[in-house]
Design a protein around this motif. Structure first.
Motif, mmCIF file in Angstrom:
data_model
loop_
_atom_site.group_PDB
_atom_site.id
_atom_site.type_symbol
_atom_site.label_atom_id
_atom_site.label_comp_id
_atom_site.label_asym_id
_atom_site.label_seq_id
_atom_site.Cartn_x
_atom_site.Cartn_y
_atom_site.Cartn_z
ATOM 1 N N LYS A 1 -66.766 -2.614 44.586
ATOM 2 C CA LYS A 1 -67.191 -3.004 45.519
ATOM 3 C C LYS A 1 -65.710 -3.883 46.478
ATOM 4 C CE LYS A 1 -71.588 -4.934 44.313
ATOM 5 N NZ LYS A 1 -72.713 -6.164 44.422
ATOM 6 N N SER B 1 -64.408 -5.163 50.611
ATOM 7 C CA SER B 1 -64.459 -5.865 52.046
ATOM 8 C C SER B 1 -63.095 -5.929 52.823
ATOM 9 C CB SER B 1 -65.166 -6.969 51.913
ATOM 10 O OG SER B 1 -64.415 -7.695 51.191
ATOM 11 N N GLY C 1 -64.872 -9.615 56.232
ATOM 12 C CA GLY C 1 -66.221 -9.460 55.776
ATOM 13 C C GLY C 1 -67.134 -8.424 56.675
ATOM 14 N N THR D 1 -68.084 -3.894 54.483
ATOM 15 C CA THR D 1 -68.305 -3.761 53.044
ATOM 16 C C THR D 1 -68.196 -2.366 52.655
ATOM 17 O OG1 THR D 1 -70.447 -4.009 52.851
ATOM 18 C CG2 THR D 1 -69.056 -5.800 53.064
ATOM 19 N N CYS E 1 -61.225 -2.310 60.278
ATOM 20 C CA CYS E 1 -61.864 -2.955 60.783
ATOM 21 C C CYS E 1 -61.897 -3.491 62.300
ATOM 22 C CB CYS E 1 -62.158 -4.363 59.904
ATOM 23 S SG CYS E 1 -63.380 -5.606 60.562
#
Length: 123
Positions: free
Chosen positions: A3, A5, A9, A12, A68
């Motif tokens: 996992k 990110s 956040g 993800t 992002c």
């Protein structure tokens, strides 16, 4: 399961697949976008679950880069003609359990550091 990110956040990702191609990229695009060397691994695109709105940038005719839009974290690299996607090892939450395999685009590396870990280097 792996996992990861972005810094804030908002994005993800996760995969149950076994990643391959653990490498450190020294190309000028990765250096400019990440501020240094970009380490990544890849899985089949269908094996990676991404949540959040990734901002994709067509950095060349052959690939795009995903980041992002809020914090700017450089998270993904995707060749237009491949069914795999690379994700940033630095964005993985917790230990990766992976081992670096090679350095790529070493002909473009910055002149301010040396590669001295003994791993294969590909120009």
């Amino acid at each position: 399961m792996i996992k990861g990110s972005c810094l804030c956040g908002a994005i993800t990702f996760s995969t149950n697949a076994t990643p391959a191609g653990m490498s450190m990229c020294h190309c000028s695009q990765c250096r400019k976008q990440s501020g240094g060397i970009w380490s990544s691994a890849f899985v089949l695109e269908t094996a990676l679950t991404i949540t959040g709105e990734v901002s994709w940038y067509a950095a060349s005719d052959s690939a795009k880069r995903g980041s992002c839009p809020i914090c700017g974290s450089f998270l993904f690299w995707k060749a237009h003609d491949e069914d795999t996607i690379s994700f940033a090892l630095g964005a993985v939450d917790g230990p990766t359990g992976l081992t670096l395999e090679k350095h790529i685009f070493t002909a473009d590396k910055g002149d301010y550091y040396q590669i001295a870990d003994g791993l294969p280097q590909r120009d």
